[in-house]
Design an enzyme around this catalytic site. Structure first.
Site, PDB file in Angstrom:
ATOM      1  N   HIS A   1      81.767  55.458  15.440  1.00 49.21           N
ATOM      2  CA  HIS A   1      81.607  54.413  16.449  1.00 49.21           C
ATOM      3  C   HIS A   1      80.848  53.236  15.825  1.00 49.21           C
ATOM      4  CE1 HIS A   1      81.096  52.824  20.476  1.00 49.21           C
ATOM      5  NE2 HIS A   1      79.830  52.563  20.176  1.00 49.21           N
ATOM      6  N   ASP A  51      79.508  49.717  16.553  1.00 48.03           N
ATOM      7  CA  ASP A  51      79.293  48.676  17.553  1.00 48.03           C
ATOM      8  C   ASP A  51      79.621  47.327  16.920  1.00 48.03           C
ATOM      9  OD1 ASP A  51      78.324  50.038  19.990  1.00 48.03           O
ATOM     10  OD2 ASP A  51      76.855  50.841  18.584  1.00 48.03           O
ATOM     11  N   ASP A  69      81.599  54.597  24.722  1.00 45.78           N
ATOM     12  CA  ASP A  69      80.219  54.129  24.853  1.00 45.78           C
ATOM     13  C   ASP A  69      80.065  52.900  25.722  1.00 45.78           C
ATOM     14  OD1 ASP A  69      77.474  53.945  24.290  1.00 45.78           O
ATOM     15  OD2 ASP A  69      77.805  52.580  22.641  1.00 45.78           O
ATOM     16  N   HIS A  91      80.872  45.907  24.305  1.00 50.25           N
ATOM     17  CA  HIS A  91      79.950  46.603  25.229  1.00 50.25           C
ATOM     18  C   HIS A  91      78.461  46.475  24.913  1.00 50.25           C
ATOM     19  CE1 HIS A  91      80.797  50.092  22.434  1.00 50.25           C
ATOM     20  NE2 HIS A  91      79.494  50.167  22.512  1.00 50.25           N
TER      21      HIS A  91
HETATM   22 ZN   LIG Z   1      78.411  51.410  21.277  1.00 45.30          ZN
END
Ligand SMILES: [Zn+2]
Length: 1077
Positions: free
Chosen positions: A291, A293, A403, A615
């Site tokens: 993941h 970001d 997430d 996000h």
């Molecule tokens: Zn995230």
């Protein structure tokens, strides 16, 4: 029986008659702790298994020769640029910095003779920060994490010739989680961190010892974590201790012996991919993931490098572990990789072809789903799926969003319309009040559309692939009545580079263990996410009924993200509106005239807006640097948009109003319904814009003998604003009465203070920018206003202004205004505020206690309305003490209600009859300056007879899309005004988007096959939740009409006659129609 004779001799036993010596029962904890001693650091490190993990090493010159070039001014130069500079000699022990700076190392390696024949040689590099290994000729090979994690790079065979070989290492002065000052990673970054290069050496690995180390890891876990009443636990303890007993420091045979013993527990194949060929039925499916970001505790520029580092690692691992499947989402990250790292992108592409690297998600980024508009959610999929399809020949079938901070109730519908039938997520396991009850279930949209949703029971999307993760895949599985399978999503995220060889080795042992002794759930590698869901879908088709969950997946945490970083949220709303306007006007212009649809500009604008909906960006949970980045991007969006507007205005035959001449005034309108509004046409002068279409005529506002709106100071400090419909009393800055003269009822609750500003202490348990905790409500304080004055008393509009001191540094000026009312059109009270905000950990809100009673309030969401409780009956109800709304929130009882409209806000709460719009927060982490400074906010109170209806929906649209004053370059005939596409019928139907077909031959940028001719795409939805009939009327020369999905694939042909297309929509349905010209 009978007739048999025993042979006495056979009963004779060899079992010794006398006990040889005492044997004790094992003391479990002592024998368990001994396992840790065998593999751990500390005082036995040089005497236990660790001491045999390597077979030699070489560091320093002549074996590892280092030189460096420091990139200036925090720049991130390319390989070519960096290697064109002169490198200065350096060595292990040197320091590099500051935070965010980049340093390029030339690493000249000469393997010593005695190591050339060793089985496995690694370069170990650790500077406690992220890095990338490059070949001498500029190909990025693999990422390095630092701090003991992923510090190794395997030396190619050709380096074992005793000669010097060169590689480059690009060092980034940040850790996985940016540059937080201490151990608390969400604190604002320290700009002055320095990093020491602590290791740069060639190491020969003892491969069998390393294998034994992993064997012990897993058998040790079984001994520690299996239940004490299971034989499998006892056996694990026995095997582990037998291995330790067999070990002799320095004796390789003892390692091999240990491995042999381990096989009794793990089976023969547990250090090879063959372990997965056992033919037994697995229930846990391991999928590698990292993941990343897209921005968070680091800026976008660093993400681009994180992606290249992490994904190249995975390509490398796949070559060594054939069972490895890796999945990654976010089209934007693929686009960056293609743009900046074509070498890595080609490697990824090759693995995608093989099916080992699996793109997933279908969206542009892993976006927030609370705040983006409906059309934004659509475009996340349109831009995402188009990138996946055009680069990899396939669209994604699973929406992947582990997430994000809550899930819009319309996502299942939009997923289905984007060709995705399944959804993976995780975040609800963070709920801090109620535990979400399902693992695998059918998630159902407002319109009834469904997707199969799976939430990994190990409750993480960055699992360490531990024994415990595999075990929890069953022990925490909540849907085993229906199906016991699950995904185990493992790998280090955020620059940690995804799965490591250790993860893959551990999982091999887990499978071996499950097949050999059992008890541990059988984990499998070699299938991806799509295959996992394919199996679920197959079971469903064979009659398996999954449990259902209707409506939003409300996240019981991070409720502050509806409010934090107000400016960014405002930019989001404004840019969505701008894109709506541009697409509509450009579509009509490109059909009616020779105007070229500005597809490239529109794509760039959308991609920027979609990126900022990531996000951690739109929700406000990133560091300050990220908002400098997004401010810059939004500024570019607005600049491009304004340029396009100018062009479109000239196609429409209008221009900006010239100050010298006020002739031929028009109002530019992009709302698809009749509007009648007062529009300011100069100082103290107003006109009335009225009509339908993109250009509305303006008549001068007639001043009648009895004024249509008045303001009066009836007592000192008490003001009454009044028009034909409403009477507003303002006292001490708040609204003490709002009387609906037509309905003959008071709107403000008895004794209540509407439009009262209130402030709360806002110190959540930990996640400052993210969370507002329920106890903040207990700290409510009313702000006491200064004096109120009449600000405007014109014939068309009146207003009063109140300045309120928030603290010594902060203040808010609030204008309450009322315009002349039009017959048959609901009037509202409008507020505009200017705020200077310099607070620390405070939350500013504005309240509306209303005389309306209902146990549920309504909030606008994407393409519809969500109803949520106004009470705290259960913990599920109470958890929703702060919720997300779009342009309006509404509290209605039978026959009457009140809507609160806003122009840039997303946080709201309704508690009993108290409605509360959230205005500003002041968290200090991870951005120390979040929301400090000047803000302009508009909101309105719209009372209405009847339940929540089209009045609110349309007024909220109008409120967010003010008419723009323009001036015709030539006198205009009324015919020019009429819109060639109209939607009539049920007023709950909204024609939300008018755009050109993505693949029209005159629009397409060629990424996917072109479509002949021109087409117009219309997005229409039912806004209020009822079956709605309507008719699209068009004067365009339409040949055919198709109902399509949101990716614009034709589905059903719809009949058209005389330019009329009849349509019927399900409650809250989002429908797309393609008009082929
Ligand atoms: Zn995230």
């Amino acid at each position: 029986m009978g007739g048999e004779t025993f042979e006495i001799a056979k009963l004779k036993s060899s079992y010794p008659k006398l006990s040889a010596h005492p044997v004790g029962q094992w003391i479990p904890n002592i024998y368990k702790d001994r396992i840790g001693m065998f593999t751990g650091g500390g005082q036995y490190e040089t005497k236990n298994l660790r001491a045999m993990l390597t077979e030699g090493s070489a560091s320093g010159e002549p074996h590892v020769k280092l030189s460096v070039w420091d990139a200036p001014d925090l720049t991130r130069p390319t390989f070519k640029e960096a290697t064109s500079h002169k490198f200065e000699s350096t060595s292990v022990g040197s320091w590099f910095g500051p935070s965010w700076s980049t340093h390029w190392f030339k690493v000249q390696l000469t393997v010593p003779k005695e190591l050339c024949k060793k089985e496995l040689l690694e370069l170990r590099w650790d500077a406690n920060n992220e890095g990338m290994v490059w070949t001498e000729d500029g190909n990025p090979l693999q990422g390095l994490t630092g701090g003991g994690e992923r510090t190794e790079w395997i030396l190619p065979k050709k380096f074992r010739d005793g000669k010097e070989h060169t590689i480059y290492i690009e060092m980034a002065c940040n850790g996985m989680f940016g540059n937080a000052p201490g151990g608390d990673s969400i604190q604002p970054p320290d700009p002055n961190k320095y990093f020491q290069l602590s290791k740069a050496e060639i190491v020969a690995v003892n491969v069998e010892a390393r294998h034994l180390y992993i064997d012990m890891w897993e058998i040790g876990d079984a001994a520690r974590e299996f239940p004490a009443d299971s034989w499998e636990q006892h056996k694990a303890l026995k095997i582990a201790n037998d291995i330790i007993d067999a070990f002799e420091l320095g004796n390789q045979d003892s390692i091999l012996k240990g491995r042999k013993i381990a096989q009794e527990y793990l089976g023969k194949n547990s250090s090879s991919s063959k372990v997965y060929d056992s033919g037994t039925e697995p229930i846990v499916y391991g999928v590698g993931h990292c993941h990343i970001d897209t921005c968070w505790l680091w800026p976008w520029a660093e993400t681009k490098r994180k992606v290249a580092r992490s994904w190249s690692n995975q390509c490398d691992l796949m070559d060594r572990y054939p069972e490895h499947r890796f999945t990654c989402s976010q089209a934007q990250q693929y686009k960056w990789l293609k743009q900046y790292y074509p070498y890595v992108f080609d490697r990824v592409k090759e693995k995608v072809k093989k099916g080992t690297f699996q793109p997933v998600g279908g969206s542009w980024v892993e976006h927030d789903t609370n705040m983006p508009s409906g059309e934004s959610l659509v475009r996340q999929f349109v831009y995402g799926q188009r990138l996946f399809e055009s680069n990899f020949g396939e669209r994604c079938r699973t929406f992947w969003l582990p997430d994000t901070f809550g899930y819009s109730s319309q996502l299942p519908q939009l997923c289905r319309l984007a060709g995705m039938t399944r959804f993976f997520t995780q975040k609800l396991s963070w709920n801090n009040i109620n535990k979400f009850p399902h693992t695998t279930f059918n998630w159902v949209s407002l319109d009834g559309s469904q997707v199969i949703c799976h939430m990994a029971p190990s409750e993480t999307y960055t699992a360490e692939a531990n024994f415990g993760d595999v075990r929890r895949s069953v022990t925490q599985h909540k849907s085993m009545d229906q199906d016991n399978t699950s995904l185990l999503v493992f790998g280090k995220g955020d620059g940690g580079g995804g799965p490591t060889w250790e993860h893959l080795e551990k999982l091999r042992r887990c499978r071996g263990m499950a097949d050999t002794v059992g008890l541990l759930p059988r984990v499998h590698l070699g299938e991806g996410v799509e295959e996992f869901f394919d199996r679920l879908e197959k079971k469903a088709s064979e009659g398996l009924d999954f449990v259902t969950w209707y409506g939003e997946l409300y996240f019981e945490l991070h409720r502050g993200t509806y409010t934090t970083q107000a400016n960014n949220k405002r930019n989001n709303r404004k840019s969505e509106i701008m894109l709506h306007d541009i697409e509509q006007l450009a579509t009509l212009a490109s059909i009616k005239s020779g105007y070229k649809y500005p597809k490239e500009d529109i794509d760039d604008m959308w991609e920027a807006v979609l990126l900022c909906q990531f996000h951690d960006c739109l929700p406000g949970s990133s560091i300050e640097m990220c908002y400098d980045d997004s401010d810059e991007l939004y500024a570019k969006v607005f600049k491009t948009g304004e340029k396009i507007f100018k062009d479109l205005q000239s196609v429409l035959g209008v221009q900006d109003v010239s100050p010298t001449s006020g002739d031929n005034l028009l109002a530019l309108n992009t709302m698809p319904w009749h509007r009648r509004e007062i529009i300011s046409i100069g100082e103290n002068r107003a006109g009335v814009a009225c009509g339908e279409g993109n250009l509305l005529n303006i008549k001068t506002f007639k001043i009648t003998e009895t004024p249509e709106v008045t303001v009066e100071e009836v007592r000192k400090g008490v003001f009454v604003l009044q028009n034909d419909q409403l009477r507003v009393s303002v006292e001490d800055g708040y609204i003490s009465s709002l009387y609906d003269r037509k309905a003959e009822r008071e709107v403000v609750a008895k004794g209540g203070k509407a439009n009262q500003l209130v402030i709360f202490d806002d110190k959540p348990l930990y996640w400052q920018a993210w969370d507002v905790e329920v106890y903040h409500l207990d700290s409510r304080k009313e702000l006491s206003p200064g004096t109120t004055k009449i600000f405007q008393a014109d014939a068309h509009q009146v207003s009063v202004v109140t300045e309120t001191k928030i603290s010594d540094k902060s203040w808010i000026k609030t204008y309450i205004s009322l315009s002349a009312a039009f017959k048959g059109q609901q009037s509202y009270v409008e507020m505009h505020s200017e705020v200077e905000w310099q607070e620390s950990m405070k939350f500013l809100k504005v309240e509306f206690p209303v005389d309306v009673r209902n146990t549920e309030a309504s909030y606008e969401t994407q393409y519809g309305v969500v109803r949520r409780p106004t009470h705290y009956n259960t913990t599920w109800d109470m958890a929703k003490f702060e919720v997300c709304c779009h342009k309006f929130a509404d509290l209605s009882e039978h026959g009457y209600g009140v809507s609160i409209l806003n122009d840039s806000k997303y946080g709201f709460a309704t508690c009993g009859n108290l409605m509360r719009l959230s205005l500003l927060r002041a968290p200090k982490a991870p951005d120390a300056h979040a929301d400090m400074g000047r803000h302009h906010i508009r909101w309105a109170i719209l009372p209405h007879t009847g339940d929540l209806g089209p009045t609110t929906v349309r007024t909220a649209y109008n409120f967010n899309n003010p008419l723009k004053l323009a001036q015709s370059t030539t006198p205009i005939t009324p015919a020019t005004f009429s819109n060639p596409i109209k939607l009539i019928g049920n007023p709950s139907l909204i024609l939300d988007t008018i755009k050109r077909g993505e693949d029209d031959e005159d629009v397409s940028r060629g990424e996917l096959p072109k479509r002949k001719g021109k087409s117009v795409v219309l997005r229409i939805y039912d806004s209020l939740g009822g079956t709605s009939k309507g008719t699209i009327e068009t004067t365009l020369n339409v040949k055919k009409v198709y109902k399509t999905n949101i990716l614009e694939d034709d589905e059903d042909e719809i009949s058209i006659s005389d330019g009329k297309i009849d349509i019927t929509l399900r409650p809250f349905e989002v429908a797309t129609f393609r008009l082929q010209l």
